[in-house]
Write an enzyme that holds these catalytic residues in place. Structure first.
Site, PDB file in Angstrom:
ATOM      1  CG  ASN A  40      -0.415  -0.255   2.525  1.00  0.00           C
ATOM      2  OD1 ASN A  40       0.590  -0.938   2.674  1.00  0.00           O
ATOM      3  ND2 ASN A  40      -1.049   0.306   3.541  1.00  0.00           N
ATOM      4  CD  GLU A  42      -1.684   4.627   4.556  1.00  0.00           C
ATOM      5  OE1 GLU A  42      -1.205   5.481   5.335  1.00  0.00           O
ATOM      6  OE2 GLU A  42      -2.343   3.648   4.942  1.00  0.00           O
ATOM      7  CB  CYS A  51      -5.165  -1.464  -1.794  1.00  0.00           C
ATOM      8  SG  CYS A  51      -6.461  -0.727  -0.790  1.00  0.00           S
ATOM      9  CD  GLU A  53      -5.313  -6.095  -1.404  1.00  0.00           C
ATOM     10  OE1 GLU A  53      -4.827  -4.964  -1.272  1.00  0.00           O
ATOM     11  OE2 GLU A  53      -6.040  -6.618  -0.538  1.00  0.00           O
ATOM     12  CB  CYS A  87      -8.641  -4.787  -3.319  1.00  0.00           C
ATOM     13  SG  CYS A  87      -7.474  -3.411  -3.229  1.00  0.00           S
TER      14      CYS A  87
HETATM   15  N1  THU Z   1      -5.157  -1.817   2.619  1.00  0.00           N
HETATM   16  C1  THU Z   1      -4.578  -2.577   1.648  1.00  0.00           C
HETATM   17  O1  THU Z   1      -3.542  -2.194   1.078  1.00  0.00           O
HETATM   18  N2  THU Z   1      -5.162  -3.743   1.313  1.00  0.00           N
HETATM   19  C2  THU Z   1      -6.209  -4.295   1.976  1.00  0.00           C
HETATM   20  O2  THU Z   1      -6.618  -5.409   1.641  1.00  0.00           O
HETATM   21  C3  THU Z   1      -6.839  -3.572   3.084  1.00  0.00           C
HETATM   22  C4  THU Z   1      -6.386  -2.183   3.286  1.00  0.00           C
HETATM   23  C5  THU Z   1      -4.487  -0.559   3.007  1.00  0.00           C
HETATM   24  C6  THU Z   1      -5.103   0.716   2.522  1.00  0.00           C
HETATM   25  C7  THU Z   1      -4.586   1.704   3.532  1.00  0.00           C
HETATM   26  O3  THU Z   1      -3.293   2.136   3.117  1.00  0.00           O
HETATM   27  C8  THU Z   1      -4.438   0.900   4.809  1.00  0.00           C
HETATM   28  O4  THU Z   1      -4.463  -0.461   4.418  1.00  0.00           O
HETATM   29  C9  THU Z   1      -5.541   1.151   5.820  1.00  0.00           C
HETATM   30  O5  THU Z   1      -6.786   1.037   5.233  1.00  0.00           O
END
Ligand code: THU
Length: 129
Positions: A40, A42, A51, A53, A87
Site C-alpha cells: 500500500n 498512502e 492498496c 493488491e 480490491c
Molecule cells: N489496505 C490494503 O492495502 N489492502 C487491503 O486489503 C486492506 C487495506 C491498506 C489501505 C490503507 O493504506 C491501509 O491499508 C488502511 O486502510
C-alpha cells in the site's frame, strides 16, 4: 504458497503507510509463474492512496501479464486481512473465480478463500452483452 508469502512479507516492509500505520503486502503468481508484488502507498490526500493488491496488479500488468493463478495478502492485523471492496473487484478482473486467495497475518494465521468467494454476484463483461 510459501514463495508468495515470502514475497508478500518482503514487499510489505516497503509499504508507505504513515497515516494509517497499517502496512499491507500482496503477491500474485502470474499465469507464466512469475511473482508480482505490491504494497500500500498512502498519500496525504487520503483518497489518493492505493492498496497493496492494486500495486501487485499494476506490476503484473506492467510486466505484460493479465491473469494470475493465486494471490496472497498479508498485514499485521489480529485476523487475516480482508481486501477492500475495490480490491475485490480488481482481483476479479485478473483472476478466475476459482483462483485461490490466501489472506494472512504477519503472525502466521491464514484464511483460504477464492476470487469468487470474495466477490459474490460480481459484475462482469457478460452483464454488458
Ligand atoms: N489496505 C490494503 O492495502 N489492502 C487491503 O486489503 C486492506 C487495506 C491498506 C489501505 C490503507 O493504506 C491501509 O491499508 C488502511 O486502510
Amino acid at each position: 504458497m510459501s514463495e508468495l508469502r515470502d514475497a508478500a512479507l518482503a514487499v510489505r516492509e516497503n509499504a508507505h503507510a504513515p497515516y494509517s500505520g497499517f502496512k499491507v503486502g500482496a503477491a500474485l503468481r502470474g499465469a507464466s509463474g512469475a511473482v508480482y508484488r505490491g504494497c500500500n502507498v498512502e498519500n496525504v490526500a487520503y483518497p489518493e492512496g492505493t492498496c497493496a493488491e492494486a500495486g501487485a496488479i499494476a506490476a503484473m500488468v506492467a510486466a505484460g501479464e493479465t491473469s494470475f493463478t493465486e494471490a496472497y495478502v498479508v498485514a499485521g492485523s489480529p485476523e487475516p486481512v480482508p481486501p477492500c471492496g475495490g480490491c475485490r473487484q480488481k482481483l476479479a478482473e485478473f483472476g478466475a473465480g476459482s483462483a485461490p486467495v490466501t489472506l494472512a497475518t504477519t503472525g502466521g494465521a491464514e484464511q483460504a478463500t477464492t476470487v469468487a468467494a470474495l466477490l459474490p454476484g460480481a459484475f462482469d463483461a457478460g452483464h454488458m452483452a
